[in-house]
Design an enzyme around this catalytic site. Structure first.
Site, PDB file in Angstrom:
ATOM      1  N   ASN A   1      66.356  32.490  43.312  1.00 47.28           N
ATOM      2  CA  ASN A   1      65.707  33.182  44.428  1.00 47.28           C
ATOM      3  C   ASN A   1      64.862  34.336  43.914  1.00 47.28           C
ATOM      4  OD1 ASN A   1      65.378  33.321  47.288  1.00 47.28           O
ATOM      5  ND2 ASN A   1      66.579  35.212  47.296  1.00 47.28           N
TER       6      ASN A   1
ATOM      7  N   TYR B   1      58.859  19.674  57.119  1.00 44.94           N
ATOM      8  CA  TYR B   1      58.095  18.432  57.164  1.00 44.94           C
ATOM      9  C   TYR B   1      56.747  18.745  57.806  1.00 44.94           C
ATOM     10  CZ  TYR B   1      59.549  18.236  62.061  1.00 44.94           C
ATOM     11  OH  TYR B   1      59.764  18.538  63.373  1.00 44.94           O
TER      12      TYR B   1
ATOM     13  N   SER C   1      59.888  21.192  68.699  1.00 39.90           N
ATOM     14  CA  SER C   1      61.097  20.529  68.206  1.00 39.90           C
ATOM     15  C   SER C   1      61.077  19.027  68.481  1.00 39.90           C
ATOM     16  CB  SER C   1      62.340  21.140  68.858  1.00 39.90           C
ATOM     17  OG  SER C   1      63.478  20.366  68.499  1.00 39.90           O
TER      18      SER C   1
ATOM     19  N   SER D   1      63.866  17.340  68.213  1.00 44.79           N
ATOM     20  CA  SER D   1      65.247  16.983  68.537  1.00 44.79           C
ATOM     21  C   SER D   1      65.390  16.205  69.854  1.00 44.79           C
ATOM     22  CB  SER D   1      66.123  18.236  68.558  1.00 44.79           C
ATOM     23  OG  SER D   1      66.218  18.759  67.247  1.00 44.79           O
TER      24      SER D   1
ATOM     25  N   GLY E   1      68.917  31.782  55.066  1.00 45.85           N
ATOM     26  CA  GLY E   1      69.785  31.019  55.954  1.00 45.85           C
ATOM     27  C   GLY E   1      69.759  29.525  55.670  1.00 45.85           C
ATOM     28  N   ALA E   2      68.596  29.006  55.337  1.00 41.28           N
ATOM     29  CA  ALA E   2      68.480  27.559  55.106  1.00 41.28           C
ATOM     30  C   ALA E   2      69.292  27.146  53.879  1.00 41.28           C
ATOM     31  CB  ALA E   2      67.014  27.171  54.934  1.00 41.28           C
TER      32      ALA E   2
ATOM     33  N   LYS F   1      70.646  31.005  64.625  1.00 41.43           N
ATOM     34  CA  LYS F   1      71.825  30.346  64.046  1.00 41.43           C
ATOM     35  C   LYS F   1      72.950  31.330  63.706  1.00 41.43           C
ATOM     36  CE  LYS F   1      69.265  26.404  62.203  1.00 41.43           C
ATOM     37  NZ  LYS F   1      68.983  25.537  61.040  1.00 41.43           N
TER      38      LYS F   1
HETATM   39  P1  ATR Z   1      65.452  30.732  56.271  1.00 38.45           P
HETATM   40  O1  ATR Z   1      66.363  30.887  57.438  1.00 38.45           O
HETATM   41  O2  ATR Z   1      64.324  29.758  56.505  1.00 38.45           O
HETATM   42  O3  ATR Z   1      66.179  30.463  55.004  1.00 38.45           O
HETATM   43  P2  ATR Z   1      65.158  33.437  55.408  1.00 38.45           P
HETATM   44  O4  ATR Z   1      66.617  33.661  55.612  1.00 38.45           O
HETATM   45  O5  ATR Z   1      64.182  34.480  55.816  1.00 38.45           O
HETATM   46  O6  ATR Z   1      64.688  32.131  56.136  1.00 38.45           O
HETATM   47  O7  ATR Z   1      64.943  33.094  53.852  1.00 38.45           O
HETATM   48  C1  ATR Z   1      63.681  32.839  53.333  1.00 38.45           C
HETATM   49  C2  ATR Z   1      63.799  32.404  51.884  1.00 38.45           C
HETATM   50  O8  ATR Z   1      62.486  32.149  51.372  1.00 38.45           O
HETATM   51  C3  ATR Z   1      64.398  33.458  50.973  1.00 38.45           C
HETATM   52  O9  ATR Z   1      65.072  32.821  49.898  1.00 38.45           O
HETATM   53  C4  ATR Z   1      63.149  34.186  50.486  1.00 38.45           C
HETATM   54  O10 ATR Z   1      63.292  34.895  49.270  1.00 38.45           O
HETATM   55  P3  ATR Z   1      63.830  36.431  49.303  1.00 38.45           P
HETATM   56  O11 ATR Z   1      65.310  36.327  49.568  1.00 38.45           O
HETATM   57  O12 ATR Z   1      63.502  36.966  47.978  1.00 38.45           O
HETATM   58  O13 ATR Z   1      63.092  37.110  50.423  1.00 38.45           O
HETATM   59  C5  ATR Z   1      62.224  33.011  50.271  1.00 38.45           C
HETATM   60  N1  ATR Z   1      60.812  33.380  50.268  1.00 38.45           N
HETATM   61  C6  ATR Z   1      60.057  33.725  51.329  1.00 38.45           C
HETATM   62  N2  ATR Z   1      58.782  33.993  50.928  1.00 38.45           N
HETATM   63  C7  ATR Z   1      58.752  33.804  49.580  1.00 38.45           C
HETATM   64  C8  ATR Z   1      57.737  33.900  48.582  1.00 38.45           C
HETATM   65  N3  ATR Z   1      56.476  34.244  48.901  1.00 38.45           N
HETATM   66  N4  ATR Z   1      58.052  33.604  47.306  1.00 38.45           N
HETATM   67  C9  ATR Z   1      59.323  33.241  46.975  1.00 38.45           C
HETATM   68  N5  ATR Z   1      60.330  33.132  47.872  1.00 38.45           N
HETATM   69  C10 ATR Z   1      60.050  33.409  49.155  1.00 38.45           C
END
Ligand code: ATR
Length: 279
Positions: free
Chosen positions: A151, A221, A15, A17, A130-131, A66
């Site tokens: 998504n 990043y 981190s 931060s 979550g992001a 979070k």
């Molecule tokens: P974060 O907290 O980083 O947002 P998360 O809640 O696990 O982590 O969400 C990951 C996001 O990346 C989701 O939108 C996920 O899509 P799904 O909801 O369909 O799982 C997306 N994601 C992860 N791997 C992916 C991939 N190989 N192709 C497309 N989207 C992907």
């Protein structure tokens, strides 16, 4: 008295931060110490309670806690409530106050650092985890013309949009949800909030989503963001990593704790110099 803060996560050793808040503190003359706190995956609450009991004033929360922080907050700001997650806690005597500064950090970075006022623009938000949930409310508040959330799992995009429908309506912002393949063309700002870059992938959406001169921002990043940034540049967009968002969300947290707003520009410049990255 030096007030203590920390970033709590698992993992947390990389981190930035602590460095960011040390620069904010030096710049504003605030006396505080900011550390990294590794919480066991099954010991987030006890780690926080011990830290607060030791006299600490607050903390930032990162992956994967979070949502747990959201539950532990006795009260939450509206933006934290909307995003369903808390990345900043203030240990007030009458209960912990939770905020989510990620969305404001993203919007400040786009509007002030990248110089792109969002009003009237077409925005594509890629991802619905979550992001993405943490930033949609702030994107709406900046009043672009339209935000489309796409998504891989379309149900999650639809749920996220439904959750923000009221805010979209009152702000006059059109909201839509779609699959990755259905992502609309010619978007002015494309934000990658998926974790695909973690796997070194390029982009989850096709290049036609980019309007001429679009801004394409990855919330990550460093090497994790590089695939997406290279993809954006190769297709004529202005690419931007998540370092500015990181500094801006930290500034919002600093303000939440201290009531003082630091100047982010020199801090972002120092981080870029250290990491050897361009936006
Ligand atoms: P974060 O907290 O980083 O947002 P998360 O809640 O696990 O982590 O969400 C990951 C996001 O990346 C989701 O939108 C996920 O899509 P799904 O909801 O369909 O799982 C997306 N994601 C992860 N791997 C992916 C991939 N190989 N192709 C497309 N989207 C992907």
């Amino acid at each position: 008295m030096t007030d203590r803060y920390a970033v709590v996560g698992n993992p947390v050793e990389h981190s930035r931060s602590p460095a960011i808040h040390a620069m904010f503190a030096a710049q504003t003359g605030q006396r505080l110490a900011y550390e990294r706190l590794l919480a066991p995956l099954d010991g987030f609450e006890s780690t926080l309670r011990a830290f607060a009991a030791a006299g600490a004033k607050g903390c930032n929360i990162t992956v994967p806690f979070k949502f747990d922080a959201f539950v532990l907050a006795a009260r939450r700001t509206e933006r934290a409530q909307l995003g369903g997650a808390v990345n900043t806690l203030r240990f007030d005597a009458d209960g912990w106050a939770g905020d989510n500064t990620d969305g404001a950090g993203l919007v400040n970075d786009i509007q002030h650092n990248a110089g792109r006022p969002l009003a009237g623009l077409q925005v594509l938000l890629v991802g619905s985890g979550g992001a993405a949930a943490g930033v949609l409310g702030s994107l709406i508040a900046a009043r672009p013309e339209r935000i489309c959330v796409v998504n891989r799992t379309v149900d999650k995009a639809q749920a996220l949009v439904a959750n923000h429908a009221h805010l979209g309506h009152t702000s006059g912002v059109r909201l839509a949800a779609a699959t990755l393949a259905e992502a609309p063309a010619n978007q002015d700002v494309v934000v990658n909030a998926t974790s695909t870059s973690l796997a070194g992938a390029t982009s989850p959406v096709e290049p036609h989503v980019l309007a001429r001169g679009a801004l394409a921002l990855d919330m990550m990043y460093g090497p994790k963001a590089q695939g997406f940034l290279d993809w954006a540049t190769a297709h004529g967009a202005e690419s931007r990593d998540g370092l500015g968002m990181l500094v801006e969300q930290a500034a919002e947290a600093f303000f939440f704790w201290r009531g003082v707003r630091p100047d982010t520009a020199p801090v972002l410049a120092a981080l870029r110099a250290e990491l050897g990255t361009t936006p």
